[in-house]
Design a protein around this motif. Structure first.
Motif, PDB file in Angstrom:
ATOM      1  N   ARG A 126      38.852  40.722  57.194  1.00 20.26           N
ATOM      2  CA  ARG A 126      38.763  39.689  56.159  1.00 20.26           C
ATOM      3  C   ARG A 126      40.122  39.487  55.516  1.00 20.26           C
ATOM      4  NH1 ARG A 126      34.228  42.182  52.387  1.00 20.26           N
ATOM      5  NH2 ARG A 126      35.727  43.894  52.572  1.00 20.26           N
ATOM      6  N   ALA A 127      40.398  38.256  55.106  1.00 23.08           N
ATOM      7  CA  ALA A 127      41.603  37.951  54.346  1.00 23.08           C
ATOM      8  C   ALA A 127      41.250  38.037  52.866  1.00 23.08           C
ATOM      9  CB  ALA A 127      42.133  36.564  54.699  1.00 23.08           C
ATOM     10  N   LEU A 128      41.895  38.962  52.151  1.00 31.81           N
ATOM     11  CA  LEU A 128      41.593  39.169  50.744  1.00 31.81           C
ATOM     12  C   LEU A 128      42.857  39.036  49.912  1.00 31.81           C
ATOM     13  CD1 LEU A 128      39.289  42.341  50.928  1.00 31.81           C
ATOM     14  CD2 LEU A 128      38.621  39.940  51.076  1.00 31.81           C
ATOM     15  N   CYS A 129      42.691  38.536  48.689  1.00 37.07           N
ATOM     16  CA  CYS A 129      43.814  38.552  47.760  1.00 37.07           C
ATOM     17  C   CYS A 129      44.058  39.998  47.337  1.00 37.07           C
ATOM     18  CB  CYS A 129      43.524  37.664  46.547  1.00 37.07           C
ATOM     19  SG  CYS A 129      42.129  38.219  45.531  1.00 37.07           S
ATOM     20  N   HIS A 130      45.201  40.255  46.734  1.00 32.62           N
ATOM     21  CA  HIS A 130      45.559  41.628  46.391  1.00 32.62           C
ATOM     22  C   HIS A 130      44.579  42.269  45.401  1.00 32.62           C
ATOM     23  CE1 HIS A 130      49.344  41.884  48.635  1.00 32.62           C
ATOM     24  NE2 HIS A 130      49.526  40.608  48.317  1.00 32.62           N
ATOM     25  N   PRO A 131      44.145  41.563  44.326  1.00 30.53           N
ATOM     26  CA  PRO A 131      43.175  42.191  43.419  1.00 30.53           C
ATOM     27  C   PRO A 131      41.859  42.552  44.112  1.00 30.53           C
ATOM     28  CG  PRO A 131      44.219  40.320  42.344  1.00 30.53           C
ATOM     29  CD  PRO A 131      44.639  40.272  43.774  1.00 30.53           C
ATOM     30  N   CYS A 132      41.337  41.659  44.956  1.00 29.35           N
ATOM     31  CA  CYS A 132      40.079  41.951  45.646  1.00 29.35           C
ATOM     32  C   CYS A 132      40.254  43.094  46.642  1.00 29.35           C
ATOM     33  CB  CYS A 132      39.548  40.705  46.363  1.00 29.35           C
ATOM     34  SG  CYS A 132      38.863  39.452  45.251  1.00 29.35           S
ATOM     35  N   ASN A 133      41.399  43.137  47.316  1.00 29.80           N
ATOM     36  CA  ASN A 133      41.653  44.236  48.246  1.00 29.80           C
ATOM     37  C   ASN A 133      41.713  45.572  47.515  1.00 29.80           C
ATOM     38  OD1 ASN A 133      42.599  45.191  51.014  1.00 29.80           O
ATOM     39  ND2 ASN A 133      44.301  45.844  49.735  1.00 29.80           N
ATOM     40  N   ASP A 134      42.363  45.596  46.358  1.00 24.95           N
ATOM     41  CA  ASP A 134      42.412  46.835  45.568  1.00 24.95           C
ATOM     42  C   ASP A 134      41.010  47.251  45.125  1.00 24.95           C
ATOM     43  OD1 ASP A 134      45.147  46.887  45.845  1.00 24.95           O
ATOM     44  OD2 ASP A 134      45.553  45.957  43.891  1.00 24.95           O
ATOM     45  N   ARG A 135      40.199  46.262  44.755  1.00 24.72           N
ATOM     46  CA  ARG A 135      38.842  46.581  44.300  1.00 24.72           C
ATOM     47  C   ARG A 135      38.006  47.147  45.443  1.00 24.72           C
ATOM     48  NH1 ARG A 135      37.854  42.015  42.596  1.00 24.72           N
ATOM     49  NH2 ARG A 135      38.635  42.358  40.494  1.00 24.72           N
ATOM     50  N   VAL A 136      38.117  46.564  46.631  1.00 25.42           N
ATOM     51  CA  VAL A 136      37.351  47.050  47.784  1.00 25.42           C
ATOM     52  C   VAL A 136      37.780  48.466  48.157  1.00 25.42           C
ATOM     53  CG1 VAL A 136      36.960  46.696  50.259  1.00 25.42           C
ATOM     54  CG2 VAL A 136      36.855  44.760  48.695  1.00 25.42           C
ATOM     55  N   LYS A 137      39.084  48.722  48.147  1.00 28.91           N
ATOM     56  CA  LYS A 137      39.582  50.055  48.472  1.00 28.91           C
ATOM     57  C   LYS A 137      39.115  51.074  47.437  1.00 28.91           C
ATOM     58  CE  LYS A 137      43.807  50.527  49.783  1.00 28.91           C
ATOM     59  NZ  LYS A 137      45.285  50.392  49.807  1.00 28.91           N
ATOM     60  N   ALA A 138      39.109  50.672  46.181  1.00 31.77           N
ATOM     61  CA  ALA A 138      38.662  51.592  45.133  1.00 31.77           C
ATOM     62  C   ALA A 138      37.182  51.905  45.278  1.00 31.77           C
ATOM     63  CB  ALA A 138      38.943  50.986  43.757  1.00 31.77           C
ATOM     64  N   GLU A 139      36.372  50.896  45.582  1.00 31.67           N
ATOM     65  CA  GLU A 139      34.938  51.122  45.761  1.00 31.67           C
ATOM     66  C   GLU A 139      34.681  52.031  46.944  1.00 31.67           C
ATOM     67  OE1 GLU A 139      33.320  47.251  46.123  1.00 31.67           O
ATOM     68  OE2 GLU A 139      33.435  46.786  43.964  1.00 31.67           O
ATOM     69  N   ALA A 140      35.440  51.856  48.034  1.00 33.28           N
ATOM     70  CA  ALA A 140      35.263  52.711  49.207  1.00 33.28           C
ATOM     71  C   ALA A 140      35.626  54.152  48.899  1.00 33.28           C
ATOM     72  CB  ALA A 140      36.115  52.188  50.363  1.00 33.28           C
ATOM     73  N   ALA A 141      36.564  54.345  47.977  1.00 27.66           N
ATOM     74  CA  ALA A 141      36.969  55.702  47.599  1.00 27.66           C
ATOM     75  C   ALA A 141      36.140  56.243  46.445  1.00 27.66           C
ATOM     76  CB  ALA A 141      38.448  55.710  47.224  1.00 27.66           C
ATOM     77  N   GLY A 142      35.122  55.485  46.029  1.00 31.75           N
ATOM     78  CA  GLY A 142      34.284  55.927  44.925  1.00 31.75           C
ATOM     79  C   GLY A 142      34.960  55.804  43.576  1.00 31.75           C
ATOM     80  N   LYS A 143      35.937  54.909  43.449  1.00 35.31           N
ATOM     81  CA  LYS A 143      36.659  54.736  42.197  1.00 35.31           C
ATOM     82  C   LYS A 143      36.407  53.341  41.624  1.00 35.31           C
ATOM     83  CE  LYS A 143      40.324  57.987  43.482  1.00 35.31           C
ATOM     84  NZ  LYS A 143      41.789  58.179  43.647  1.00 35.31           N
ATOM     85  N   TYR A 144      36.864  53.160  40.388  1.00 34.74           N
ATOM     86  CA  TYR A 144      36.681  51.892  39.702  1.00 34.74           C
ATOM     87  C   TYR A 144      38.019  51.176  39.540  1.00 34.74           C
ATOM     88  CZ  TYR A 144      32.028  53.554  38.329  1.00 34.74           C
ATOM     89  OH  TYR A 144      30.734  54.011  38.336  1.00 34.74           O
ATOM     90  N   ILE A 145      37.932  49.861  39.294  1.00 35.32           N
ATOM     91  CA  ILE A 145      39.101  49.055  38.950  1.00 35.32           C
ATOM     92  C   ILE A 145      38.998  48.704  37.466  1.00 35.32           C
ATOM     93  CG2 ILE A 145      40.285  46.874  39.307  1.00 35.32           C
ATOM     94  CD1 ILE A 145      40.682  48.710  41.603  1.00 35.32           C
ATOM     95  N   CYS A 146      40.073  48.991  36.723  1.00 35.89           N
ATOM     96  CA  CYS A 146      40.070  48.716  35.288  1.00 35.89           C
ATOM     97  C   CYS A 146      39.920  47.219  35.052  1.00 35.89           C
ATOM     98  CB  CYS A 146      41.355  49.238  34.642  1.00 35.89           C
ATOM     99  SG  CYS A 146      41.464  48.897  32.865  1.00 35.89           S
ATOM    100  N   TYR A 147      38.975  46.857  34.201  1.00 35.95           N
ATOM    101  CA  TYR A 147      38.697  45.456  33.921  1.00 35.95           C
ATOM    102  C   TYR A 147      39.853  44.785  33.192  1.00 35.95           C
ATOM    103  CZ  TYR A 147      35.886  41.356  32.672  1.00 35.95           C
ATOM    104  OH  TYR A 147      35.400  40.075  32.541  1.00 35.95           O
TER     105      TYR A 147
END
Length: 354
Positions: free
Chosen positions: A128-149
């Motif tokens: 998938r082509a993702l913008c940088h914020p969405c890519n960071d969010r997906v990576k964080a979710e896969a690692a069981g982490k959150y993205i600061c709102y």
């Protein structure tokens, strides 16, 4: 990668002032009365300025030039213009080459948020082509982490939940003006304001045993804890009790059905809860009216002699009617497995206390 195509226009006009005299026209191969076409400073006979592919004149005076050759719009698209992966239309003008395909600039978008990626770059993530914020969010979710709102950065430690969104705790301070200390993940939200744990405890507001958040409205007290009404649920089916009766076992709460299924008595025949007298036999429980011979359906009680067949009770009279070979095989099988029942009372009557 960006590939740019440009289109040009030509116009038909009389050859006026471009040549000094008729001799110049003759040297160029033109007759003074011939219609002459000008294209980017070059002169053409009307029949000579044609598409390099179909050899037809250009409709509406528009052509497309590629590698020094001129084409009509149709042939240019067929030969050279890529097709947009989203709208499936030919792309004339700026082309975005990405993800092994071509896009109109406005159609190359983040697959999660829809943001146009043509001028901001993108990240490839699982095809998938993702913008940088969405890519960071997906990576964080896969690692069981959150993205600061607030700052959109990954939260490495435990987040602070505020209005159901995760934050770095250091973005906030205690709302108590006499405190004002920097908060940690144990901060409590009360009426949309955040307090440190010490200030919150001084306020005497109960904490829900499930979500660990303050209970500001109706509170349920059970199992030595406080609960939001919607968070006090059956440990098996997770349905809230909403004021109905619950049963407690080893520090957990159960609805009536699942408590009896797990720890109480359920009638083997009807599947209903046995609230009064039950019959225990063959590692099962039965309502007295449902404890019958599996063959003739004759009611039995604690004094009835029966035998086991396929883990079901059979009265002595029905057993003796079975073919001799079947009885011998059953006897040998049960004796080998040490599961043969003697011809003696096999059931017990118990009273169930609710």
């Amino acid at each position: 990668m960006v590939l740019d195509h440009h289109h040009h226009q030509w116009t038909a006009s009389p050859l006026v002032g471009n040549y000094a005299d008729d001799s110049t026209l003759e040297r160029e191969g033109f007759d003074s009365h011939d219609p002459i076409l000008n294209s980017q400073g070059e002169a053409y006979h009307e029949d000579c300025l044609v598409c390099a592919q179909c050899f037809r004149q250009f409709p509406d005076g528009v052509y497309y030039e590629f590698e020094g050759r001129k084409y009509c719009e149709y042939d240019f698209q067929v030969l050279y213009a890529p097709c947009c992966n989203k709208c499936k239309e030919f792309i004339v003008g700026r082309v975005i080459k990405a993800m092994n395909t071509s896009w109109h600039p406005e159609h190359f978008q983040c697959e999660l948020c829809g943001r146009v990626l043509s001028d901001i770059g993108f990240m490839r993530n699982q095809g998938r082509a993702l913008c940088h914020p969405c890519n960071d969010r997906v990576k964080a979710e896969a690692a069981g982490k959150y993205i600061c709102y607030r700052c959109k950065a990954i939260i490495d430690d435990k987040p602070l939940k505020y209005k159901n969104e995760p934050y770095h705790p250091y973005h906030f301070t205690c709302s108590n003006q006499d405190c004002g200390r920097e908060l940690d993940s144990d901060a409590r939200e009360i009426r949309e304001e955040l307090y440190c744990l010490r200030c919150h405890d001084k306020m005497g507001i109960p904490i829900c045993g499930a979500c660990r958040r303050p209970v500001e409205d109706r509170v349920v007290t059970a199992l030595g804890k406080h609960w939001h009404v919607e968070h006090f649920v059956c440990a098996k089916c997770e349905k809230p009790f909403l004021g109905t009766k619950h049963y407690e076992k080893k520090g957990l709460a159960y609805c009536e059905l699942h408590y009896h299924q797990l720890f109480g008595n359920i009638d083997f025949v009807s599947g209903e809860i046995i609230e009064d007298i039950c019959v225990t036999a063959l590692n099962k429980t039965w309502k007295p009216e449902n404890f019958v011979c599996w063959s003739c359906e004759t009611p039995m009680d604690e004094r009835t002699k029966f035998l086991e067949m396929d883990m079901l009770p059979v009265c002595k009279r029905c057993y003796e009617r079975f073919p001799g070979e079947l009885r011998r095989r059953l006897t040998r099988h049960y004796e080998a497995a040490q599961r043969i029942r003697p011809l003696a009372p096999e059931s017990t009557i118990a009273h169930v206390s609710s």
